[in-house]
Design a protein around this motif. Sequence first.
Motif, PDB file in Angstrom:
ATOM      1  N   SER A   1      75.496  18.657  15.802  1.00  0.00           N
ATOM      2  CA  SER A   1      74.939  19.424  16.923  1.00  0.00           C
ATOM      3  C   SER A   1      75.817  19.303  18.164  1.00  0.00           C
ATOM      4  CB  SER A   1      73.519  18.950  17.238  1.00  0.00           C
ATOM      5  OG  SER A   1      72.633  19.261  16.178  1.00  0.00           O
TER       6      SER A   1
ATOM      7  N   PRO B   1      73.042  27.733  18.170  1.00  0.00           N
ATOM      8  CA  PRO B   1      73.751  27.315  16.947  1.00  0.00           C
ATOM      9  C   PRO B   1      73.708  25.817  16.681  1.00  0.00           C
ATOM     10  CG  PRO B   1      75.034  28.965  18.115  1.00  0.00           C
ATOM     11  CD  PRO B   1      73.899  28.580  19.031  1.00  0.00           C
TER      12      PRO B   1
ATOM     13  N   LEU C   1      71.287  23.851  16.925  1.00  0.00           N
ATOM     14  CA  LEU C   1      69.993  23.393  16.436  1.00  0.00           C
ATOM     15  C   LEU C   1      69.979  23.126  14.936  1.00  0.00           C
ATOM     16  CD1 LEU C   1      67.639  25.809  18.437  1.00  0.00           C
ATOM     17  CD2 LEU C   1      68.070  23.388  18.903  1.00  0.00           C
ATOM     18  N   VAL C   2      70.938  23.685  14.206  1.00  0.00           N
ATOM     19  CA  VAL C   2      70.935  23.502  12.748  1.00  0.00           C
ATOM     20  C   VAL C   2      71.561  22.171  12.334  1.00  0.00           C
ATOM     21  CG1 VAL C   2      70.992  25.981  12.328  1.00  0.00           C
ATOM     22  CG2 VAL C   2      73.141  24.703  12.441  1.00  0.00           C
TER      23      VAL C   2
ATOM     24  N   MET D   1      69.360  19.832  10.090  1.00  0.00           N
ATOM     25  CA  MET D   1      69.174  20.346   8.734  1.00  0.00           C
ATOM     26  C   MET D   1      70.425  20.124   7.889  1.00  0.00           C
ATOM     27  SD  MET D   1      68.032  24.154   7.439  1.00  0.00           S
ATOM     28  CE  MET D   1      69.353  24.995   8.330  1.00  0.00           C
ATOM     29  N   LEU D   2      71.590  20.442   8.434  1.00  0.00           N
ATOM     30  CA  LEU D   2      72.834  20.243   7.692  1.00  0.00           C
ATOM     31  C   LEU D   2      73.047  18.770   7.368  1.00  0.00           C
ATOM     32  CD1 LEU D   2      75.214  22.679   9.627  1.00  0.00           C
ATOM     33  CD2 LEU D   2      74.043  23.077   7.448  1.00  0.00           C
TER      34      LEU D   2
ATOM     35  N   VAL E   1      63.700  29.681  11.529  1.00  0.00           N
ATOM     36  CA  VAL E   1      64.772  29.262  10.628  1.00  0.00           C
ATOM     37  C   VAL E   1      65.742  28.306  11.324  1.00  0.00           C
ATOM     38  CG1 VAL E   1      66.748  30.042   9.256  1.00  0.00           C
ATOM     39  CG2 VAL E   1      64.604  31.348   9.231  1.00  0.00           C
ATOM     40  N   VAL E   2      66.235  28.715  12.514  1.00  0.00           N
ATOM     41  CA  VAL E   2      67.265  27.930  13.189  1.00  0.00           C
ATOM     42  C   VAL E   2      66.668  26.739  13.934  1.00  0.00           C
ATOM     43  CG1 VAL E   2      69.119  27.997  14.907  1.00  0.00           C
ATOM     44  CG2 VAL E   2      68.743  29.946  13.395  1.00  0.00           C
ATOM     45  N   GLY E   3      65.573  26.962  14.655  1.00  0.00           N
ATOM     46  CA  GLY E   3      64.959  25.892  15.426  1.00  0.00           C
ATOM     47  C   GLY E   3      63.989  25.052  14.622  1.00  0.00           C
TER      48      GLY E   3
ATOM     49  N   GLY F   1      65.713  24.085  11.244  1.00  0.00           N
ATOM     50  CA  GLY F   1      66.932  23.409  11.672  1.00  0.00           C
ATOM     51  C   GLY F   1      66.685  21.982  12.106  1.00  0.00           C
ATOM     52  N   GLU F   2      65.555  21.733  12.744  1.00  0.00           N
ATOM     53  CA  GLU F   2      65.209  20.371  13.155  1.00  0.00           C
ATOM     54  C   GLU F   2      64.374  19.634  12.107  1.00  0.00           C
ATOM     55  OE1 GLU F   2      64.211  19.176  17.081  1.00  0.00           O
ATOM     56  OE2 GLU F   2      64.533  21.190  17.890  1.00  0.00           O
TER      57      GLU F   2
ATOM     58  N   THR G   1      57.854  25.673  15.667  1.00  0.00           N
ATOM     59  CA  THR G   1      58.218  26.969  16.248  1.00  0.00           C
ATOM     60  C   THR G   1      57.115  27.506  17.140  1.00  0.00           C
ATOM     61  OG1 THR G   1      59.546  27.444  14.276  1.00  0.00           O
ATOM     62  CG2 THR G   1      58.979  29.313  15.682  1.00  0.00           C
TER      63      THR G   1
END
Length: 270
Positions: free
Chosen positions: A30, A48, A50-51, A54-55, A132-134, A137-138, A221
């Motif tokens: 991050s 961007p 925020l993922v 997750m990664l 999806v991203v937030g 992602g978290e 979310t």
Amino acid sequence: MSRADLGEVLREVVRDRPLVAYVVLAVALSWAWWVPVALAGGTASHVPGLVGPMLAALLVTAATGGRAGLRRLRGRPGAIRWWVLALTPLLLGAVAAAVVTVVGDGPSAGDFAEMPGVPAWPWPVVFLLLLVVGGLGEEVGWRGLAWTRLRRRLGLRDAALILTVPWALWHLPLFWIDSGLAGLSPVVVPGWLIGLASGAVVLGRLYERSGSLLVVALAHTAVNVVSGTRGGEGAVAAVVSVGVIAAAMAVLAADRRAAATTARHDARST
């Protein structure tokens, strides 16, 4: 040391200290986006970055558990009652917005699609992006990996308090990014930390009960939509924040009662 040897050493470190490896990776991934943005003036979007959690969770889980671990991380779909409960922040925000509208100049429905760092898209598209991203992602990282491992050896309260530390640290560069937390007054930072710790309690318990990353990502979310958008500015965000703190207190109280009941039962059995 060859590249292959170095890779094997790193894999052993990840296998031996998966939680530490996750936190380091989540922060590194991050911050790799956020720190350059902050140094460049903080005008680019924070989204961007925020993922990263997750990664990081996917990498650590793949290294320690392989495909089976990734399937376990995915979790269950979750029963319908948990999906409804996850939407509670939206309902609370809607009620607060309606009250504000009656007594003054309240937000419109479109205001809840306006979030710093997010394109001006229709509300459903913005919500899906944030989910999806937030949300995922978290939550794939903080709940799916970190919370699960902490709860193997800690109680609910202690797990939430410990998780709050790296979770708060992860947010640090956002205080220098316009679309992140740059507008947050230092005076309210203690309240923000209390809210974060309360969120760790509520989201952690919701994840345990539902077994679903999608459910907990939806709840995350929902909170972001009613507290981080233009529509959630002021009273609406305050009401939702108080609601999360109250829910955390209720969850902790219920956990203490359950522990006391178990202790009394064990005492009678001996």
